[in-house]
Design a protein around this motif. Structure first.
Motif, PDB file in Angstrom:
ATOM      1  N   ARG A   1       0.835  -1.209   0.000  1.00 27.09           N
ATOM      2  CA  ARG A   1       0.000   0.000   0.000  1.00 27.09           C
ATOM      3  C   ARG A   1       0.868   1.256   0.000  1.00 27.09           C
ATOM      4  N   LEU A   2       1.851   1.280   0.907  1.00 22.50           N
ATOM      5  CA  LEU A   2       2.668   2.493   1.025  1.00 22.50           C
ATOM      6  C   LEU A   2       3.439   2.799  -0.260  1.00 22.50           C
ATOM      7  N   LEU A   3       3.777   1.743  -0.995  1.00 21.06           N
ATOM      8  CA  LEU A   3       4.548   1.980  -2.222  1.00 21.06           C
ATOM      9  C   LEU A   3       3.651   2.091  -3.455  1.00 21.06           C
ATOM     10  N   SER A   4       2.345   2.181  -3.200  1.00 16.82           N
ATOM     11  CA  SER A   4       1.420   2.362  -4.329  1.00 16.82           C
ATOM     12  C   SER A   4       1.181   3.872  -4.513  1.00 16.82           C
ATOM     13  N   MET A   5       1.684   4.406  -5.638  1.00 12.12           N
ATOM     14  CA  MET A   5       1.556   5.842  -5.935  1.00 12.12           C
ATOM     15  C   MET A   5       0.433   5.988  -6.956  1.00 12.12           C
ATOM     16  N   VAL A   6      -0.673   6.578  -6.554  1.00 16.37           N
ATOM     17  CA  VAL A   6      -1.818   6.660  -7.466  1.00 16.37           C
ATOM     18  C   VAL A   6      -1.998   8.100  -7.946  1.00 16.37           C
ATOM     19  N   VAL A   7      -2.026   8.254  -9.268  1.00 15.89           N
ATOM     20  CA  VAL A   7      -2.227   9.577  -9.866  1.00 15.89           C
ATOM     21  C   VAL A   7      -3.609   9.568 -10.521  1.00 15.89           C
ATOM     22  N   VAL A   8      -4.477  10.487 -10.110  1.00 11.97           N
ATOM     23  CA  VAL A   8      -5.825  10.532 -10.696  1.00 11.97           C
ATOM     24  C   VAL A   8      -5.892  11.684 -11.700  1.00 11.97           C
ATOM     25  N   GLY A   9      -6.311  11.375 -12.917  1.00 18.90           N
ATOM     26  CA  GLY A   9      -6.394  12.386 -13.985  1.00 18.90           C
ATOM     27  C   GLY A   9      -5.361  12.096 -15.055  1.00 18.90           C
ATOM     28  N   GLY A  10      -5.844  11.695 -16.219  1.00 22.48           N
ATOM     29  CA  GLY A  10      -4.932  11.361 -17.329  1.00 22.48           C
ATOM     30  C   GLY A  10      -4.739  12.519 -18.293  1.00 22.48           C
ATOM     31  N   GLY A  11      -4.935  13.759 -17.793  1.00 20.76           N
ATOM     32  CA  GLY A  11      -4.596  14.936 -18.604  1.00 20.76           C
ATOM     33  C   GLY A  11      -3.078  15.088 -18.593  1.00 20.76           C
ATOM     34  N   PRO A  12      -2.541  16.147 -19.203  1.00 19.55           N
ATOM     35  CA  PRO A  12      -1.082  16.281 -19.254  1.00 19.55           C
ATOM     36  C   PRO A  12      -0.409  16.375 -17.893  1.00 19.55           C
ATOM     37  N   THR A  13      -1.068  16.981 -16.889  1.00 19.22           N
ATOM     38  CA  THR A  13      -0.420  17.083 -15.570  1.00 19.22           C
ATOM     39  C   THR A  13      -0.207  15.682 -14.989  1.00 19.22           C
ATOM     40  N   GLY A  14      -1.281  14.874 -14.999  1.00 18.73           N
ATOM     41  CA  GLY A  14      -1.196  13.523 -14.439  1.00 18.73           C
ATOM     42  C   GLY A  14      -0.196  12.667 -15.200  1.00 18.73           C
ATOM     43  N   VAL A  15      -0.233  12.740 -16.532  1.00 17.64           N
ATOM     44  CA  VAL A  15       0.662  11.922 -17.362  1.00 17.64           C
ATOM     45  C   VAL A  15       2.124  12.302 -17.095  1.00 17.64           C
ATOM     46  N   GLU A  16       2.411  13.612 -17.115  1.00 21.70           N
ATOM     47  CA  GLU A  16       3.808  14.038 -16.947  1.00 21.70           C
ATOM     48  C   GLU A  16       4.329  13.686 -15.557  1.00 21.70           C
TER      49      GLU A  16
ATOM     50  N   GLN B   1       0.195  26.980 -31.084  1.00 24.42           N
ATOM     51  CA  GLN B   1       1.516  26.569 -31.581  1.00 24.42           C
ATOM     52  C   GLN B   1       1.763  25.079 -31.418  1.00 24.42           C
ATOM     53  N   GLY B   2       0.921  24.416 -30.632  1.00 24.45           N
ATOM     54  CA  GLY B   2       1.077  22.975 -30.481  1.00 24.45           C
ATOM     55  C   GLY B   2       1.019  22.548 -29.031  1.00 24.45           C
ATOM     56  N   SER B   3       1.018  21.228 -28.839  1.00 23.09           N
ATOM     57  CA  SER B   3       1.001  20.692 -27.475  1.00 23.09           C
ATOM     58  C   SER B   3       2.186  19.750 -27.303  1.00 23.09           C
ATOM     59  N   LEU B   4       2.785  19.816 -26.130  1.00 26.49           N
ATOM     60  CA  LEU B   4       3.952  18.984 -25.836  1.00 26.49           C
ATOM     61  C   LEU B   4       3.744  18.301 -24.492  1.00 26.49           C
ATOM     62  N   ALA B   5       4.216  17.077 -24.353  1.00 27.68           N
ATOM     63  CA  ALA B   5       4.151  16.445 -23.026  1.00 27.68           C
ATOM     64  C   ALA B   5       5.288  15.454 -22.862  1.00 27.68           C
TER      65      ALA B   5
END
Ligand code: FAD
Ligand code: NAI
Length: 520
Positions: A215-230, A452-456
């Motif tokens: 559990r402690l080593l489970s890092m969960v990121v919610v939101g697959g927009g660019p912030t979450g992905v990056e 001008q474009g999107s980058l991630a």
């Protein structure tokens, strides 16, 4: 030999040119010119915020034309595109912060800055109520600032609600505010860095049960927009390149999960880049759970509703040590309060509704830029900075127009009182010239956005880019795109100082790796 000399010569010339350019940049930044005092007889322009929209306006504004006052609780500009690199230590926080005092001290005429939050905007009385909400307060910590013109650039706050598939929002998800970390401000990043390292050290505590370690080593990121992905990508890099090396016992236990309600991550990118990102994440061993909506957040787990391949829904529970919430933007209270006071804002959903000239609907002399404004564009830094630059052109033209109008008035009076025919003809000629000049400034075109474009960044020194070129779109991904991503952001960071610091951070990580101590 001749070609060799030529090549050596050009290299030396380029290096010398680069050093001179850099030295000049540093010298200019450290030695601002004398500043003229503000002129209280000029109109007062109040600018709220020190983010992308407001700073882009300030950069291009001729401050000698107005009595400019900036109000923001953050006394620096933050280069948000590199913020996802901060919690893992790829970039140090101060490398992407530019003090607002540096920015303002470089303007021709003095600009006042108050470190405070706008708590209420009274569009009828034309005053902004501001409060110093910092820890140390003087006898006066709340006051009012009257304005002739107001630019609202206060951005947005992190959303703690969910979105349905059709984009309709519902009330806050229980537990998010209490248990999740966000990634919008420097303080969020500092908290996140501490939390990640705390989870790791706690997982390695003596006699921790295997379930608790998992559990402690489970890092969960919610939101697959660019912030979450990056951020998910940066976290996995941190684990692969550094954590695993210094704490081998973490291997096979540290896990990054990305949870997204929609069928895919990065919805604003082209299909090929979405597929590339999802495949890269699988290779990097990041668990991507699309079609999975978080419904409830507990202190050690999240409850989600997943749509299975046969279309049925299943409730699942995902334990976490560290939870990162990156589900987009919500309206700030000061903006919500202003919207409630203006009937024309009744139907606005994402922020202050503005017209094509960025004037807030239902008001006069109040403009809104960036994430706090609801326009037809996405809430991005690109949009905010172009809107800020547009307003600078608008304000510079407005002032020039007023000056020419008063000159015309004076010329007309002179012409009426002059009796000599020669004088009259000369005055008429000047008047015609001024009229032509006035027409140029009177025609202010509406705001037009150029994408001008999107980058991630997607991890393992790879990036994806959808770049607008010659009216079309060029999609690219991989290692070369990563170099493009780095050079594009490097060229965009605010100052030479920031540029040098960011390069040094990247070099430092290449040479020494990331720091794994918990101290921020
Ligand atoms: P902000 O930049 O958020 O600035 C708002 C300012 O208002 C701040 O100074 C704040 O302190 C101040 N403020 C807040 N409340 C008040 C108040 N009550 N009174 C006065 N001042 C107030 N966009 C891109 O185009 N490309 C990217 O790569 C990118 N990466 C991002 C990465 C992250 C992690 C995040 C969070 C966002 C990213 N964005 C990116 C989006 C981009 O940062 C925003 O769209 C942009 O910051 C909006 O600019 P803004 O001026 O409206 O608001
Ligand atoms: P976003 O709004 O782009 O993405 C949020 C995601 O969270 C959405 O895909 C949404 O479906 C998902 N979501 C919402 N509620 C959920 C729930 N309960 N369960 C699971 N998933 C849920 O937000 P983000 O990434 O914070 O970006 C904000 C803005 O900043 C955007 O306009 C974005 O384009 C911009 N940005 C751009 C970057 C870039 O160009 N590299 C980097 C970061 C941000």
């Amino acid at each position: 030999i001749r070609w060799g000399r030529l090549l050596l010569g050009s290299i030396l010339l380029s290096v010398t040119g680069g050093v001179v350019y850099l030295s000049y940049g540093i010298y200019e930044q450290r030695n601002p010119n004398e500043q003229a005092p503000a002129d209280p007889t000029k109109k007062t322009l109040v600018i709220l915020g020190s983010g992308w929209g407001s700073v882009s306006l300030l950069k291009k504004l001729d401050t000698e034309n107005y009595n400019v006052i900036v109000v923001s609780p953050r006394n620096y500009f933050l280069f948000t595109p590199l913020l996802p690199s901060c919690p893992t230590g790829t970039i140090e926080h101060r490398s992407i912060m530019e003090p607002i005092r540096h920015i303002l001290r470089h303007k021709k005429t003095e600009v006042k800055y108050y470190e405070a939050e706008a708590t209420e905007i009274d569009h009828e009385k034309r005053v902004v109520k501001v409060s110093d909400l910092s820890d140390i307060k003087g006898d006066v910590h709340s006051t009012e600032i009257p304005f002739d013109y107001l630019v609202v650039g206060v951005g947005a706050e992190s959303a703690t609600f969910g979105k349905t598939d059709c984009g309709v929002m519902f009330a806050g998800i229980p537990g998010v505010k209490e248990h999740a970390c966000f990634l919008k401000e420097i303080q969020d990043s500092q908290k996140l860095r501490k939390n990640v390292m705390d989870c790791i050290e706690t997982a390695l505590f003596k006699e921790q049960s295997p379930e608790e370690v998992e559990r402690l080593l489970s890092m969960v990121v919610v939101g697959g927009g660019p912030t979450g992905v990056e951020f998910a990508a940066e976290l996995q890099d941190f684990f692969e390149n550094d954590l695993k090396k210094w704490m081998p016992e973490l291997a096979d236990k540290f896990k990054v999960t990305l949870v997204e309600a929609l069928p895919n991550v990065l919805p604003m990118f082209s299909k090929a880049l979405i597929d590339y990102t999802e495949k890269s994440f699988r290779d990097e061993k990041i668990d991507v759970r699309t079609k999975t909506m978080v419904k409830n957040v507990g202190d050690k787990y999240i409850d989600v509703e997943a749509i299975l391949p046969d279309g049925s829904k299943e409730k699942q529970r995902i334990p976490y040590g560290c939870l990162v919430w990156a589900t987009g933007n919500a309206i700030r209270p000061v903006i919500r309060n202003l919207m409630n006071k203006i009937p024309e804002q009744k139907t606005a959903r994402r922020g202050l509704a503005v017209n094509d000239y960025l004037v807030v609907d239902g008001t006069e002399g109040i403009w809104a830029v960036g994430d706090c404004a609801q326009s037809k564009y996405a809430p991005t830094a690109q949009v905010a900075s172009q809107q800020g630059a547009y307003l600078a052109r608008l304000f510079n033209s407005m002032e020039r127009k007023e000056i020419i109008e008063s000159e015309i008035e004076q010329l007309k009076e002179l012409e009426a009182s002059s009796s000599a025919a020669d004088d009259k003809t000369a005055l008429q000629k000047t008047l015609a010239k001024k009229d032509r000049e006035l027409k140029k400034f009177a025609k202010i075109s509406s705001f037009e956005y150029t994408h001008q474009g999107s980058l991630a960044y997607i991890g393992m020194d790879r990036a994806v880019a959808d770049v607008s070129l010659w009216g079309g779109n060029v999609a690219s991904a991989g290692g070369l795109t990563f170099l493009f991503w780095r050079s594009a952001y490097l060229s965009m960071v605010f100052s030479t100082r920031n540029r040098v610091l960011v390069i040094m951070d990247w070099l430092k990580v290449k040479v020494f790796g990331r720091d794994v101590s918990r101290f921020v």
